[in-house]
Design a protein around this motif. Structure first.
Motif, mmCIF file in Angstrom:
data_model
loop_
_atom_site.group_PDB
_atom_site.id
_atom_site.type_symbol
_atom_site.label_atom_id
_atom_site.label_comp_id
_atom_site.label_asym_id
_atom_site.label_seq_id
_atom_site.Cartn_x
_atom_site.Cartn_y
_atom_site.Cartn_z
ATOM 1 N N LYS A 118 48.661 93.097 32.287
ATOM 2 C CA LYS A 118 48.393 91.696 31.988
ATOM 3 C C LYS A 118 46.977 91.604 31.430
ATOM 4 O O LYS A 118 46.017 92.035 32.069
ATOM 5 N N LEU A 119 46.868 91.031 30.221
ATOM 6 C CA LEU A 119 45.582 90.938 29.541
ATOM 7 C C LEU A 119 45.198 89.473 29.378
ATOM 8 O O LEU A 119 45.924 88.704 28.741
ATOM 9 N N PRO A 120 44.061 89.055 29.927
ATOM 10 C CA PRO A 120 43.614 87.673 29.744
ATOM 11 C C PRO A 120 42.987 87.445 28.376
ATOM 12 O O PRO A 120 43.094 86.364 27.796
ATOM 13 N N LYS A 121 42.326 88.478 27.845
ATOM 14 C CA LYS A 121 41.622 88.401 26.571
ATOM 15 C C LYS A 121 41.559 89.777 25.933
ATOM 16 O O LYS A 121 41.505 90.798 26.628
ATOM 17 N N VAL A 122 41.523 89.799 24.601
ATOM 18 C CA VAL A 122 41.212 91.033 23.882
ATOM 19 C C VAL A 122 40.132 90.706 22.856
ATOM 20 O O VAL A 122 40.261 89.737 22.094
ATOM 21 N N TYR A 123 39.070 91.503 22.871
ATOM 22 C CA TYR A 123 37.974 91.344 21.926
ATOM 23 C C TYR A 123 37.877 92.577 21.031
ATOM 24 O O TYR A 123 38.340 93.662 21.391
ATOM 25 N N ARG A 124 37.245 92.387 19.877
ATOM 26 C CA ARG A 124 36.991 93.495 18.948
ATOM 27 C C ARG A 124 35.498 93.598 18.688
ATOM 28 O O ARG A 124 34.848 92.596 18.360
ATOM 29 N N GLU A 125 34.946 94.786 18.846
ATOM 30 C CA GLU A 125 33.527 94.997 18.581
ATOM 31 C C GLU A 125 33.256 94.880 17.083
ATOM 32 O O GLU A 125 34.036 95.361 16.257
ATOM 33 N N THR A 126 32.135 94.239 16.746
ATOM 34 C CA THR A 126 31.753 94.049 15.347
ATOM 35 C C THR A 126 30.278 94.388 15.166
ATOM 36 O O THR A 126 29.502 94.375 16.124
#
Length: 655
Positions: free
Chosen positions: A299-307
């Protein structure tokens, strides 16, 4: 970490001025590309975010790696390699060289990066795109973000990683000409030097330059993503690092959630596991908040991508927010929200009520972790409201603020279900009291094939004929279940008999439940019969409302089909059913488990302790509609918390 408070809207010329003596280097670099519009835009892109990036001081860093090299030589000289002993040796060596990983002296890119270094990396980045397969076609913006940057991640040293990995793997470049992105990446990465997984050195040893990776054979997930990124970007492949701040359904044994790599193209993103495997590209299936199998679910509440670039709304740019009032997970500049690339999401909006500290400008949405709350996203308070977009479903959340690096919950916890609907929980402890049975301290189910076989080829059938000459198959129970239960919706059923059949040597079953409009039907008065050998067990346990009162049945004869039949009371109809599998306990004999619920002041309130001696734990006078968990002291004297649950339908319902 050094945070440089430069306005995000500062034009490149102003940033050049802020660079002081190093401004000459930046001007010289820009001048080199005045005749090339694309490279000139690329250089402006890099310079625009220079004030927010930095390297660590290399002297203490290399001292630590010198200690590691000594340890590695010692360990190689022994016949049996022991990571535990290796860590002990490393600790003793580091006591001489210094254990601190907080490299306070940093080198800010704005003042340190040279024209030669920027130009060299930029030219190599553009050169690496020559001959790249059309599979990896990306926009200019994606190229700038996921190929061009000289910096892989903050803290890392400014070294020649791009040159090194380009030359090292150039002979394998033809492998990137596959028929699909997954095929091409697997073909290429399968031939590069592979890293093994080993989390033992986590928190003891850092990897802040490419030579560190070349010295090591085993890394953790986060380190593996950096290693892969350097290799792929050096070949002109747009590669990023995606991460979840914290899992939302498991007590993580590692701080900081999990990270993996993603190939970013013009039309689609391709996330993949950082360690090579044949199914390394199945993450969009695993991380969609719907996938489950017999061994795990995520279960994933959020997914972010490094920039590399920095968003204007980054909390670190807010002049009034103190660093201590920002959780450590969000003390970084370069990242963006990509949750909707993975799962269906909902927007959560809250009115800010009650008193908050006067210097509170942001609120955080948190998930449960080990008795507390871990922030997974943030939102600025505007007009007494906070809005959290793109939140994962099927997750329990808690609103909170941060003060001096401590998380303070506010308001009631809420559950965002799979359909995007919200349900709040009591914190009063005044709900209707009842008796509950507890079998586990953490989410669990039948995790081994030998347990799942007991439900293989099981069917649910319905009929009005007591001789079952005419019947309908209502459901086929799968041999893998999410949380050890199987739910089936159906059209309204008005039949006299329900039969469960199985073809295995035996059947182990926790409960069969029938529902009408979401309300469980009481089956305690039903007549139940079976053709099975039941070892003198009471068949009524299969439908007594207690999912943990299990029954084990043996088939009547080797050639027959085993069955259990329920004769329903007159007038009973149902529109859904549920099968609960037998569930193994994960409780340990001799330990005392305290049942606690979340109280009005967001503290855990005890409902008493029970010593586990091989049977179910039974607790009396437990209030309804509360968030519950178990608390205990383990064999080493450490206080532990289980996963959170509520008690419904005679069993623990895990969040």
């Amino acid at each position: 970490m050094v945070l440089v408070a430069y306005a995000c809207s500062t034009p490149e010329s102003r940033i050049v001025e802020l660079a002081g003596a190093n401004g000459k280097e930046l001007k010289a670099t820009l001048a080199l590309y005045e005749g090339d519009a694309v490279k000139f835009r690329a250089m402006n892109f890099l310079i625009r975010s220079l004030p927010y990036h930095y390297s660590i001081d290399s002297l203490p860093y290399f001292s630590r790696w010198k200690a590691y090299a000594e340890m590695r030589d010692i360990m190689r000289s022994e016949r049996r390699f022991s990571w535990r002993k290796g860590r002990d040796v490393l600790d003793s060596l580091l006591s001489i060289n210094g254990k601190s990983q907080e490299y306070k002296a940093v080198q800010e890119d704005l003042f340190e990066v040279s024209s030669e270094y920027l130009k060299g990396n930029t030219d190599l980045a553009f050169e690496s795109r020559n001959g790249v397969s059309k599979l990896f076609t990306c926009t200019e913006e994606q190229f700038f973000e996921y190929v061009l940057p000289y910096r892989v991640r903050d803290r890392m040293l400014k070294d020649s990683w791009r040159t090194f990995y380009r030359k090292k793997n150039d002979s394998l470049r033809y492998k990137l000409l596959g028929e699909s992105v997954p095929e091409a990446i697997k073909g290429f990465m399968g031939k590069t030097r592979r890293m093994g997984f080993n989390p033992v050195l986590r928190g003891v040893l850092d990897y802040w330059d490419y030579t560190s990776y070349e010295m090591s054979n085993a890394v953790n997930c986060d380190q593996a993503t950096v290693y892969n990124l350097m290799i792929l970007r050096s070949q002109g492949i747009p590669c990023a690092i995606d991460f979840v701040p914290s899992w939302a359904n498991v007590n993580s044994w590692l701080e900081g959630g999990h990270s993996w790599n993603t190939i970013v193209t013009k039309d689609k993103s391709y996330p993949f596991d950082p360690f090579y495997s044949e199914d390394m590209f199945n993450l969009k299936e695993l991380y969609n908040n719907k996938y489950w199998n017999r061994r795990f679910t995520f279960k994933l509440p959020k997914v972010y991508r490094e920039t590399y670039s920095v968003r204007n709304d980054n909390v670190l740019k807010h002049k009034k927010v103190k660093l201590g009032n920002i959780p450590s997970a969000f003390r970084k500049y370069g990242y963006k929200d990509v949750s909707e690339e993975y799962f269906e999401a909902s927007t959560l909006e809250f009115d800010v009520q009650g008193k908050l500290p006067s210097d509170t400008y942001y609120l955080y949405l948190c998930v449960y972790q080990k008795g507390g709350w871990r922030p997974v996203t943030l939102a600025e308070i505007e007009d007494d409201k906070v809005v959290f977009p793109k939140m994962g479903r099927g997750i329990l959340y808690q609103l909170a603020y941060c003060k001096s690096s401590v998380i303070f919950p506010v308001g009631k916890p809420l559950f965002l279900n799979e359909q995007g609907k919200i349900r709040y929980f009591n914190l009063s402890g005044k709900g209707r009291e009842r008796r509950i049975q507890v079998k586990r301290q953490h989410l669990g189910g039948p995790h081994e094939d030998k347990d799942l076989k007991y439900l293989a080829k099981t069917e649910i059938q319905i009929s009005n004929d007591s001789l079952w000459r005419d019947y309908k198959v209502l459901a086929h129970v799968p041999d893998s279940m999410l949380n050890a239960r199987y739910n089936q919706r159906c059209e309204l059923v008005k039949k006299k008999y329900v039969r469960l059949t199985f073809r295995g040597d035996s059947l182990r079953l926790g409960e069969l439940s029938l529902y009408r409009s979401g309300e469980r039907i009481d089956l305690k008065a039903c007549k139940v019969k079976s053709n099975c050998q039941s070892s003198n067990q009471d068949l009524r346990k299969v439908s007594d409302g207690e999912a943990y009162s299990e029954v084990c049945l043996g088939r009547a004869t080797k050639d027959s089909v085993g069955y259990v039949v329920w004769e329903l009371p007159k007038g009973v109809s149902f529109d859904s059913l549920r099968v609960d599998a037998c569930v193994k306990t994960d409780l340990k004999n001799g330990l005392v488990y305290e049942l606690v619920y979340l109280g009005a002041e967001h503290q855990w309130i005890s409902l008493g302790g029970k010593k586990y001696e091989g049977d179910l734990l039974v607790y009396e006078n437990v209030p309804e509609d509360e968030v519950l968990t178990l608390r205990w002291v383990d064999e080493k004297g450490r206080t532990q918390y289980g996963w959170i649950f509520e008690y419904r339908n005679g069993r623990q319902e895990w969040f």
